[in-house]
Design a protein around this motif. Structure first.
Motif, PDB file in Angstrom:
ATOM      1  N   GLY A 246      43.258  -7.012-128.453  1.00 55.47           N
ATOM      2  CA  GLY A 246      43.766  -6.427-129.686  1.00 55.47           C
ATOM      3  C   GLY A 246      45.262  -6.183-129.694  1.00 55.47           C
ATOM      4  N   ASP A 247      45.971  -6.723-128.710  1.00 55.37           N
ATOM      5  CA  ASP A 247      47.422  -6.534-128.635  1.00 55.37           C
ATOM      6  C   ASP A 247      48.103  -7.746-129.269  1.00 55.37           C
ATOM      7  OD1 ASP A 247      50.003  -5.852-128.069  1.00 55.37           O
ATOM      8  OD2 ASP A 247      49.710  -5.614-125.905  1.00 55.37           O
ATOM      9  N   ALA A 248      48.022  -7.827-130.603  1.00 51.89           N
ATOM     10  CA  ALA A 248      48.508  -9.002-131.320  1.00 51.89           C
ATOM     11  C   ALA A 248      50.015  -9.172-131.183  1.00 51.89           C
ATOM     12  CB  ALA A 248      48.122  -8.900-132.796  1.00 51.89           C
ATOM     13  N   ALA A 249      50.751  -8.080-131.217  1.00 51.17           N
ATOM     14  CA  ALA A 249      52.213  -8.178-131.151  1.00 51.17           C
ATOM     15  C   ALA A 249      52.659  -8.824-129.832  1.00 51.17           C
ATOM     16  CB  ALA A 249      52.835  -6.794-131.314  1.00 51.17           C
ATOM     17  N   THR A 250      52.037  -8.407-128.731  1.00 52.34           N
ATOM     18  CA  THR A 250      52.395  -8.977-127.440  1.00 52.34           C
ATOM     19  C   THR A 250      51.993 -10.443-127.361  1.00 52.34           C
ATOM     20  OG1 THR A 250      52.209  -6.838-126.337  1.00 52.34           O
ATOM     21  CG2 THR A 250      52.046  -8.799-124.950  1.00 52.34           C
ATOM     22  N   ALA A 251      50.821 -10.763-127.906  1.00 50.59           N
ATOM     23  CA  ALA A 251      50.359 -12.150-127.893  1.00 50.59           C
ATOM     24  C   ALA A 251      51.355 -13.062-128.596  1.00 50.59           C
ATOM     25  CB  ALA A 251      48.990 -12.255-128.563  1.00 50.59           C
ATOM     26  N   PHE A 252      51.817 -12.649-129.774  1.00 51.15           N
ATOM     27  CA  PHE A 252      52.725 -13.514-130.522  1.00 51.15           C
ATOM     28  C   PHE A 252      54.106 -13.555-129.872  1.00 51.15           C
ATOM     29  CE2 PHE A 252      54.887 -15.488-134.064  1.00 51.15           C
ATOM     30  CZ  PHE A 252      53.912 -16.360-134.521  1.00 51.15           C
ATOM     31  N   VAL A 272      51.900 -29.393-127.182  1.00 52.37           N
ATOM     32  CA  VAL A 272      51.091 -29.490-128.396  1.00 52.37           C
ATOM     33  C   VAL A 272      49.827 -28.646-128.266  1.00 52.37           C
ATOM     34  CG1 VAL A 272      49.700 -31.053-129.816  1.00 52.37           C
ATOM     35  CG2 VAL A 272      51.963 -31.765-129.024  1.00 52.37           C
ATOM     36  N   ASN A 273      49.096 -28.855-127.183  1.00 56.34           N
ATOM     37  CA  ASN A 273      47.785 -28.222-127.052  1.00 56.34           C
ATOM     38  C   ASN A 273      47.865 -26.703-127.038  1.00 56.34           C
ATOM     39  OD1 ASN A 273      46.952 -30.883-126.765  1.00 56.34           O
ATOM     40  ND2 ASN A 273      46.721 -30.763-124.551  1.00 56.34           N
ATOM     41  N   ASP A 274      48.773 -26.159-126.238  1.00 58.54           N
ATOM     42  CA  ASP A 274      48.850 -24.702-126.114  1.00 58.54           C
ATOM     43  C   ASP A 274      49.280 -24.042-127.423  1.00 58.54           C
ATOM     44  OD1 ASP A 274      48.068 -24.806-123.473  1.00 58.54           O
ATOM     45  OD2 ASP A 274      50.099 -24.671-122.663  1.00 58.54           O
ATOM     46  N   LEU A 279      48.054 -20.816-132.269  1.00 54.48           N
ATOM     47  CA  LEU A 279      48.319 -20.496-133.675  1.00 54.48           C
ATOM     48  C   LEU A 279      47.033 -20.488-134.501  1.00 54.48           C
ATOM     49  CD1 LEU A 279      51.611 -22.531-134.270  1.00 54.48           C
ATOM     50  CD2 LEU A 279      51.371 -20.031-134.186  1.00 54.48           C
ATOM     51  N   TRP A 280      46.124 -21.417-134.205  1.00 54.56           N
ATOM     52  CA  TRP A 280      44.854 -21.423-134.941  1.00 54.56           C
ATOM     53  C   TRP A 280      43.991 -20.232-134.544  1.00 54.56           C
ATOM     54  CZ3 TRP A 280      43.508 -24.518-138.976  1.00 54.56           C
ATOM     55  CH2 TRP A 280      42.167 -24.489-139.390  1.00 54.56           C
ATOM     56  N   TRP A 282      45.055 -17.415-133.483  1.00 60.16           N
ATOM     57  CA  TRP A 282      45.738 -16.260-134.064  1.00 60.16           C
ATOM     58  C   TRP A 282      45.208 -15.996-135.466  1.00 60.16           C
ATOM     59  CZ3 TRP A 282      49.325 -12.427-133.267  1.00 60.16           C
ATOM     60  CH2 TRP A 282      50.081 -11.987-134.351  1.00 60.16           C
ATOM     61  N   GLU A 283      45.054 -17.041-136.256  1.00 63.34           N
ATOM     62  CA  GLU A 283      44.555 -16.890-137.624  1.00 63.34           C
ATOM     63  C   GLU A 283      43.063 -16.566-137.648  1.00 63.34           C
ATOM     64  OE1 GLU A 283      45.764 -20.062-140.220  1.00 63.34           O
ATOM     65  OE2 GLU A 283      47.782 -20.128-139.355  1.00 63.34           O
ATOM     66  N   LEU A 284      42.287 -17.177-136.755  1.00 62.06           N
ATOM     67  CA  LEU A 284      40.860 -16.849-136.684  1.00 62.06           C
ATOM     68  C   LEU A 284      40.660 -15.361-136.384  1.00 62.06           C
ATOM     69  CD1 LEU A 284      39.332 -19.828-134.644  1.00 62.06           C
ATOM     70  CD2 LEU A 284      39.142 -19.423-137.111  1.00 62.06           C
ATOM     71  N   ALA A 285      41.583 -14.787-135.626  1.00 64.03           N
ATOM     72  CA  ALA A 285      41.488 -13.369-135.281  1.00 64.03           C
ATOM     73  C   ALA A 285      41.891 -12.462-136.441  1.00 64.03           C
ATOM     74  CB  ALA A 285      42.354 -13.076-134.062  1.00 64.03           C
ATOM     75  N   GLY A 286      42.314 -13.061-137.555  1.00 63.41           N
ATOM     76  CA  GLY A 286      42.615 -12.270-138.748  1.00 63.41           C
ATOM     77  C   GLY A 286      44.071 -12.003-138.991  1.00 63.41           C
ATOM     78  N   HIS A 287      44.951 -12.679-138.252  1.00 65.11           N
ATOM     79  CA  HIS A 287      46.381 -12.446-138.402  1.00 65.11           C
ATOM     80  C   HIS A 287      46.989 -13.467-139.363  1.00 65.11           C
ATOM     81  CE1 HIS A 287      45.917  -9.554-135.249  1.00 65.11           C
ATOM     82  NE2 HIS A 287      45.458 -10.483-134.419  1.00 65.11           N
ATOM     83  N   PRO A 288      48.089 -13.128-140.001  1.00 63.49           N
ATOM     84  CA  PRO A 288      48.651 -14.009-141.029  1.00 63.49           C
ATOM     85  C   PRO A 288      49.297 -15.261-140.450  1.00 63.49           C
ATOM     86  CG  PRO A 288      50.092 -12.123-140.672  1.00 63.49           C
ATOM     87  CD  PRO A 288      48.848 -11.855-139.890  1.00 63.49           C
ATOM     88  N   ARG A 289      49.284 -16.303-141.235  1.00 63.64           N
ATOM     89  CA  ARG A 289      49.869 -17.580-140.816  1.00 63.64           C
ATOM     90  C   ARG A 289      51.389 -17.458-140.692  1.00 63.64           C
ATOM     91  NH1 ARG A 289      47.712 -22.944-143.448  1.00 63.64           N
ATOM     92  NH2 ARG A 289      46.168 -22.416-141.848  1.00 63.64           N
ATOM     93  N   ASP A 290      51.920 -18.066-139.660  1.00 68.68           N
ATOM     94  CA  ASP A 290      53.366 -18.169-139.499  1.00 68.68           C
ATOM     95  C   ASP A 290      53.760 -19.585-139.895  1.00 68.68           C
ATOM     96  OD1 ASP A 290      55.976 -18.732-138.282  1.00 68.68           O
ATOM     97  OD2 ASP A 290      55.750 -16.789-137.294  1.00 68.68           O
ATOM     98  N   ALA A 291      54.184 -19.751-141.131  1.00 66.92           N
ATOM     99  CA  ALA A 291      54.441 -21.090-141.662  1.00 66.92           C
ATOM    100  C   ALA A 291      55.544 -21.809-140.898  1.00 66.92           C
ATOM    101  CB  ALA A 291      54.807 -20.985-143.144  1.00 66.92           C
ATOM    102  N   GLU A 292      56.556 -21.079-140.468  1.00 62.90           N
ATOM    103  CA  GLU A 292      57.657 -21.713-139.742  1.00 62.90           C
ATOM    104  C   GLU A 292      57.201 -22.239-138.393  1.00 62.90           C
ATOM    105  OE1 GLU A 292      61.225 -23.253-138.524  1.00 62.90           O
ATOM    106  OE2 GLU A 292      60.484 -22.741-140.526  1.00 62.90           O
ATOM    107  N   ALA A 293      56.342 -21.480-137.704  1.00 62.74           N
ATOM    108  CA  ALA A 293      55.830 -21.934-136.416  1.00 62.74           C
ATOM    109  C   ALA A 293      55.001 -23.202-136.589  1.00 62.74           C
ATOM    110  CB  ALA A 293      54.991 -20.836-135.765  1.00 62.74           C
ATOM    111  N   TRP A 294      54.195 -23.252-137.617  1.00 63.53           N
ATOM    112  CA  TRP A 294      53.394 -24.444-137.884  1.00 63.53           C
ATOM    113  C   TRP A 294      54.277 -25.634-138.277  1.00 63.53           C
ATOM    114  CZ3 TRP A 294      48.801 -25.620-136.324  1.00 63.53           C
ATOM    115  CH2 TRP A 294      47.820 -24.649-136.153  1.00 63.53           C
ATOM    116  N   ARG A 295      55.323 -25.377-139.029  1.00 61.64           N
ATOM    117  CA  ARG A 295      56.225 -26.475-139.403  1.00 61.64           C
ATOM    118  C   ARG A 295      56.859 -27.076-138.157  1.00 61.64           C
ATOM    119  NH1 ARG A 295      61.087 -27.629-139.375  1.00 61.64           N
ATOM    120  NH2 ARG A 295      61.694 -25.561-138.626  1.00 61.64           N
TER     121      ARG A 295
END
Length: 434
Positions: A246-252, A272-274, A279-280, A282-295
């Motif tokens: 549940g430590d989302a801030a540290t994970a990101f 690529v793999n990691d 990022l996927w 992260w979103e499954l866990a309920g956190h918002p998408r980071d569009a820049e990271a995906w770009r």
């Protein structure tokens, strides 16, 4: 005659070349920096040392520099006259890998290791989860790898490098009680062995102990060089533990600082793999998408790998294309896979296209279509390659699709069928469904 660390005779008569080659092999086998430089010193001491050229070629290939790898392999071939039978087979094996013929290399692997079981550089291409066997696309590949390591174990005895891989293979086959003492023994013999640290992280994941994994890796990584090939992947493991805890801030933060593509210490496929996997999840866990990271991820993945080739990476590249809405590129990659399948050069067959369809449907929130694509291949995921922890990405997505489609009974059945004692599942809404 001079020998390597595993007592195999070497053709060089130069002590300096032998010592540098041994140092390079140690760095290559244990994922420490300095291998290329050591092989260069070996070549400088003996330009006719074919094995040093071949080892450098494979290392360059792993780093994504195919042109330089071919050049080094050509140098190995140019000085191969008069090699022993073992060295000729060794160079020939790596030549197949550098030429991109993994199927032929896999076919040669067993016979070579039957004749020379302690040829660790050859074994090192397949001893880990995403190695030659793990990436073969075949059903039962995890068992095949364990069978190979079981067969070779008497030749290695209490060797710490081998024992780490053997323990990991046991864990991946559900034999955690047998794997744990081997992993612990390897770490006790060489606390700096990153393959043992990696195996310990996987064991903690399989035992559902994210806090144990975090505590161990935080301490262990403090002395592992930041630029070493496994540093970023081990940091990915840490971030998974953070998500579960549940430590989302540290994970990101870990993603940004240690394994996003611009800072990742590993080879291009690892980048690529990691990153895509995290990022996927992260979103499954309920956190918002980071569009820049995906770009950034989409640009790197499609630039580094414009054509299909390796199933496990192709799956992650497809996810990046799905998120980017790059349907044209996704369709092109699927056509490339179909062509490779028809040519007999893509053993995982329809698995990647099925996963791609499933993730594309999930992205547009067509959960029934996602389930239709993913559920039939849920029992074949090992054909994609990757560890159990890595392949959980697909199962977690299927679970989230079941929730989205209101099929809670199917979600519960999937949970009940999961391997015993496995990690907690950071999927938003799942806890409330059972």
């Amino acid at each position: 005659m001079l020998t390597d660390r595993y007592d195999l005779p070497l053709s060089t008569t130069s002590f300096a070349a032998r010592d540098a080659y041994t140092e390079g092999c140690e760095a290559k086998l244990t994922m420490y920096p300095g291998a290329i430089e050591a092989f260069d010193r070996a070549i400088a001491a003996d330009p006719g040392f074919a094995l040093a050229h071949a080892a450098k070629a494979h290392l360059l290939l792993e780093r994504g520099n195919a042109a330089a790898a071919r050049s080094s392999m050509a140098a190995a071939h140019s000085v191969s006259a008069g090699l022993s039978v073992r060295e000729t087979s060794h160079v020939g094996f790596f030549a197949l890998l550098v030429a991109g013929d993994g199927e032929a290399a896999l076919a040669r692997l067993s016979a070579h290791l039957d004749a020379w079981p302690r040829d660790a550089l050859v074994l090192g291409t397949t001893a880990f989860t995403n190695g030659l066997i793990g990436s073969s696309g075949r059903a039962g590949q995890k068992r095949t790898l364990l069978d190979l390591l079981d067969r070779l174990a008497p030749s290695y005895g209490d060797d710490w490098w081998f024992t780490a891989h053997h323990g990991m293979a046991l864990s991946e086959n559900g034999q955690r009680d047998a794997g744990r003492p081997k992993i612990d023994r390897s770490l006790a013999q060489n606390p700096k062995n990153p393959w043992a640290a990696h195996a310990r992280a996987h064991l903690s994941y399989e035992e559902g102990d994210p806090n144990g994994a975090r505590a161990f890796l935080e301490s262990w990584l403090a002395t592992y060089p930041r630029g070493a090939p496994l540093y970023s992947h081990l940091s990915w493991h840490l971030a998974l533990g953070d998500l579960v805890a549940g430590d989302a801030a540290t994970a990101f933060r870990r993603f940004r600082e240690t394994f996003s593509p611009d800072v990742h210490s590993g080879p291009p496929r690892g980048k690529v793999n990691d990153a895509v996997s995290f990022l996927w999840r992260w979103e499954l866990a309920g956190h918002p998408r980071d569009a820049e990271a995906w770009r950034m991820m989409h640009e790197f993945a499609t630039g580094a790998f414009p054509r299909a080739g390796a199933a496990f990476s192709d799956m992650h590249i497809a996810i990046a294309q799905v998120v980017a809405g790059d349907g044209e590129a996704l369709a092109a990659r699927t056509r490339q896979i179909d062509e490779l399948v028809c040519e007999g050069r893509y053993p995982s067959g329809p698995c990647v296209p099925a996963v791609s369809r499933g993730f594309a449907a999930f992205e547009r929130r067509d959960f029934p279509a996602a389930i239709e694509a993913l559920a039939p291949i849920a029992g074949e995921l090992e054909r994609l390659g990757g560890s159990r922890a890595q392949l959980d990405l697909v199962e977690f997505t299927l679970l989230k699709a079941y929730l989205g489609a209101g099929r809670l009974d199917d979600a519960r059945r999937t949970l009940q069928a999961r391997r015993p004692g496995s990690a907690a599942i950071p999927v938003a809404g799942l806890a409330a469904s059972h």
